[in-house]
Design a protein around this motif. Structure first.
Motif, PDB file in Angstrom:
ATOM      1  N   GLN A  51     -55.888  41.143   0.075  1.00 27.76           N
ATOM      2  CA  GLN A  51     -56.808  41.376  -1.040  1.00 27.76           C
ATOM      3  C   GLN A  51     -58.134  41.959  -0.542  1.00 27.76           C
ATOM      4  O   GLN A  51     -58.860  42.612  -1.291  1.00 27.76           O
ATOM      5  CB  GLN A  51     -57.081  40.058  -1.781  1.00 27.76           C
ATOM      6  CG  GLN A  51     -55.851  39.378  -2.358  1.00 27.76           C
ATOM      7  CD  GLN A  51     -55.331  40.049  -3.616  1.00 27.76           C
ATOM      8  OE1 GLN A  51     -56.003  40.898  -4.202  1.00 27.76           O
ATOM      9  NE2 GLN A  51     -54.129  39.677  -4.035  1.00 27.76           N
ATOM     10  N   ILE A  52     -58.461  41.724   0.735  1.00 26.89           N
ATOM     11  CA  ILE A  52     -59.676  42.256   1.348  1.00 26.89           C
ATOM     12  C   ILE A  52     -59.316  43.559   2.053  1.00 26.89           C
ATOM     13  O   ILE A  52     -58.340  43.620   2.793  1.00 26.89           O
ATOM     14  CB  ILE A  52     -60.270  41.251   2.357  1.00 26.89           C
ATOM     15  CG1 ILE A  52     -60.458  39.888   1.698  1.00 26.89           C
ATOM     16  CG2 ILE A  52     -61.592  41.762   2.907  1.00 26.89           C
ATOM     17  CD1 ILE A  52     -61.387  39.897   0.503  1.00 26.89           C
ATOM     18  N   LYS A  53     -60.108  44.599   1.840  1.00 29.85           N
ATOM     19  CA  LYS A  53     -59.754  45.927   2.353  1.00 29.85           C
ATOM     20  C   LYS A  53     -60.480  46.246   3.657  1.00 29.85           C
ATOM     21  O   LYS A  53     -61.637  45.866   3.855  1.00 29.85           O
ATOM     22  CB  LYS A  53     -60.084  46.997   1.302  1.00 29.85           C
ATOM     23  CG  LYS A  53     -59.513  46.706  -0.077  1.00 29.85           C
ATOM     24  CD  LYS A  53     -58.029  46.380  -0.054  1.00 29.85           C
ATOM     25  CE  LYS A  53     -57.483  46.001  -1.421  1.00 29.85           C
ATOM     26  NZ  LYS A  53     -56.107  45.487  -1.367  1.00 29.85           N
ATOM     27  N   HIS A  54     -59.778  46.990   4.521  1.00 31.88           N
ATOM     28  CA  HIS A  54     -60.389  47.474   5.751  1.00 31.88           C
ATOM     29  C   HIS A  54     -61.493  48.488   5.439  1.00 31.88           C
ATOM     30  O   HIS A  54     -61.425  49.213   4.439  1.00 31.88           O
ATOM     31  CB  HIS A  54     -59.339  48.179   6.617  1.00 31.88           C
ATOM     32  CG  HIS A  54     -58.406  47.255   7.315  1.00 31.88           C
ATOM     33  ND1 HIS A  54     -57.045  47.455   7.346  1.00 31.88           N
ATOM     34  CD2 HIS A  54     -58.631  46.121   8.033  1.00 31.88           C
ATOM     35  CE1 HIS A  54     -56.468  46.501   8.039  1.00 31.88           C
ATOM     36  NE2 HIS A  54     -57.409  45.671   8.460  1.00 31.88           N
ATOM     37  N   HIS A  55     -62.469  48.553   6.309  1.00 33.90           N
ATOM     38  CA  HIS A  55     -63.468  49.618   6.208  1.00 33.90           C
ATOM     39  C   HIS A  55     -62.771  50.948   6.502  1.00 33.90           C
ATOM     40  O   HIS A  55     -61.923  51.029   7.409  1.00 33.90           O
ATOM     41  CB  HIS A  55     -64.604  49.375   7.203  1.00 33.90           C
ATOM     42  CG  HIS A  55     -65.778  50.272   7.007  1.00 33.90           C
ATOM     43  ND1 HIS A  55     -65.783  51.585   7.436  1.00 33.90           N
ATOM     44  CD2 HIS A  55     -66.984  50.054   6.415  1.00 33.90           C
ATOM     45  CE1 HIS A  55     -66.937  52.139   7.119  1.00 33.90           C
ATOM     46  NE2 HIS A  55     -67.690  51.228   6.512  1.00 33.90           N
ATOM     47  N   PRO A  56     -63.097  52.006   5.771  1.00 34.59           N
ATOM     48  CA  PRO A  56     -62.421  53.305   5.991  1.00 34.59           C
ATOM     49  C   PRO A  56     -62.487  53.791   7.432  1.00 34.59           C
ATOM     50  O   PRO A  56     -61.567  54.491   7.889  1.00 34.59           O
ATOM     51  CB  PRO A  56     -63.180  54.248   5.053  1.00 34.59           C
ATOM     52  CG  PRO A  56     -63.706  53.370   3.970  1.00 34.59           C
ATOM     53  CD  PRO A  56     -64.039  52.058   4.633  1.00 34.59           C
ATOM     54  N   ASP A  57     -63.532  53.420   8.171  1.00 39.56           N
ATOM     55  CA  ASP A  57     -63.668  53.915   9.544  1.00 39.56           C
ATOM     56  C   ASP A  57     -62.603  53.368  10.487  1.00 39.56           C
ATOM     57  O   ASP A  57     -62.365  53.967  11.554  1.00 39.56           O
ATOM     58  CB  ASP A  57     -65.054  53.542  10.100  1.00 39.56           C
ATOM     59  CG  ASP A  57     -66.176  54.346   9.456  1.00 39.56           C
ATOM     60  OD1 ASP A  57     -65.859  55.319   8.728  1.00 39.56           O
ATOM     61  OD2 ASP A  57     -67.354  54.000   9.666  1.00 39.56           O
ATOM     62  N   ILE A  58     -61.973  52.256  10.144  1.00 37.95           N
ATOM     63  CA  ILE A  58     -60.986  51.671  11.056  1.00 37.95           C
ATOM     64  C   ILE A  58     -59.568  51.688  10.494  1.00 37.95           C
ATOM     65  O   ILE A  58     -58.650  51.196  11.135  1.00 37.95           O
ATOM     66  CB  ILE A  58     -61.365  50.231  11.447  1.00 37.95           C
ATOM     67  CG1 ILE A  58     -61.295  49.296  10.231  1.00 37.95           C
ATOM     68  CG2 ILE A  58     -62.740  50.171  12.077  1.00 37.95           C
ATOM     69  CD1 ILE A  58     -61.341  47.834  10.610  1.00 37.95           C
ATOM     70  N   VAL A  59     -59.392  52.256   9.303  1.00 41.02           N
ATOM     71  CA  VAL A  59     -58.050  52.287   8.708  1.00 41.02           C
ATOM     72  C   VAL A  59     -57.053  52.977   9.632  1.00 41.02           C
ATOM     73  O   VAL A  59     -55.890  52.559   9.748  1.00 41.02           O
ATOM     74  CB  VAL A  59     -58.093  52.979   7.325  1.00 41.02           C
ATOM     75  CG1 VAL A  59     -56.688  53.349   6.869  1.00 41.02           C
ATOM     76  CG2 VAL A  59     -58.742  52.068   6.301  1.00 41.02           C
TER      77      VAL A  59
END
Length: 279
Positions: A51-59
């Motif tokens: 439910q918690i999303k990764h930061h786009p920089d580390i996807v």
């Protein structure tokens, strides 16, 4: 990145305190309601870490390929060392928000379609054959009434993704506590909308768990009439089986075997005072 993360900026994970808090809640309920049934129920957040999303920089660090297709994992992974700490903030907010929403009586009507599916132990409405083990006040436990003699709003305790709560058997109060839990999760994670995202709540678990004086949560069996708690018999049998394998004539063991044994003993020790200092 999966196993090594700089520390110091994340919240401490406090869900390990939930069993003690929940036991104390039951004890205080029994102090205030010596002759009434106390019931236990839980609401499960579905795939909480995702439910918690990764930061786009580390996807990009969490992508993988299957059959020549690139899969981009947006939600936090089960296995990453930072996922529990990232979830901790949401976990704490759900606890506080659910208790704070208890006074909003409109929530029972708003979530009526879910509340009507709940299952209730039929013995709760019977007065025959009930005996209640008493609880006694002390300096730390004075019951669940405030200074004006009114019951405090139902507290919630999340063990990672399981929102656990206990109440005196009063359908209005129990439904209110469950409705507040649903609303708190909706506010923080979004309402149920399968066209956009995975459900934030495991509805099957919510309705399949019978609201009763006897229930299994946290891997333990609770009987609020006897004020008794402990691991299920099958778990104790498995623990004894693991212990028997470490007989006097044994010269070696595998690390996995010892890890399993220690895990079982630690779980038993959570409700066994004489074991707590020995494991």
């Amino acid at each position: 990145m999966m196993t090594s993360t700089p520390e110091g900026s994340e919240l401490d994970c406090l869900y390990g305190e939930v069993p003690r808090r929940f036991l104390q809640r039951l004890w205080n309920l029994r102090i205030s309601y010596p002759d009434d049934d106390l019931v236990i129920h839980a609401n499960d957040v579905k795939t909480c870490f995702r439910q918690i999303k990764h930061h786009p920089d580390i996807v990009g660090a969490f992508c993988y390929t299957i059959f020549a297709h690139l899969w981009i994992q947006i939600g936090c992974t089960f296995g990453s060392d930072f996922s529990p700490a990232n979830w901790e903030g949401v976990r704490r907010c759900i606890e506080e928000l659910a208790q704070g929403l208890f006074q909003d009586t409109s929530l029972r009507q708003k979530h009526r379609k879910y509340l009507d599916q709940l299952q209730w132990d039929v013995s709760l409405d019977s007065a025959r054959g009930k005996k209640f083990t008493p609880a006694f006040r002390d300096s730390q436990n004075q019951g669940v009434f405030d200074e004006d003699g009114r019951p405090i709003d139902t507290p919630h305790a999340l063990f990672v993704d399981d929102d656990i709560y206990a109440e005196v058997y009063c359908r209005v109060r129990v439904e209110q506590a469950i409705a507040a839990s649903i609303e708190a999760i909706f506010i923080l994670l979004g309402e149920s909308d399968l066209t956009r995202r995975v459900d934030p709540i495991s509805w099957d678990k919510l309705v399949e768990m019978v609201i009763s004086h006897f229930n299994k949560v946290l891997g333990l069996e609770f009987n609020t009439r006897k004020m008794d708690v402990g691991p299920p018999p099958e778990f104790l049998a498995r623990t004894i089986q693991l212990l028997d394998a470490f007989h006097d004539g044994r010269k070696s063991f595998q690390l996995k075997e010892m890890s399993s044994l220690i895990g079982h003993l630690n779980h038993v020790a959570t409700t066994s005072r004489w074991m707590t200092g020995n494991v």
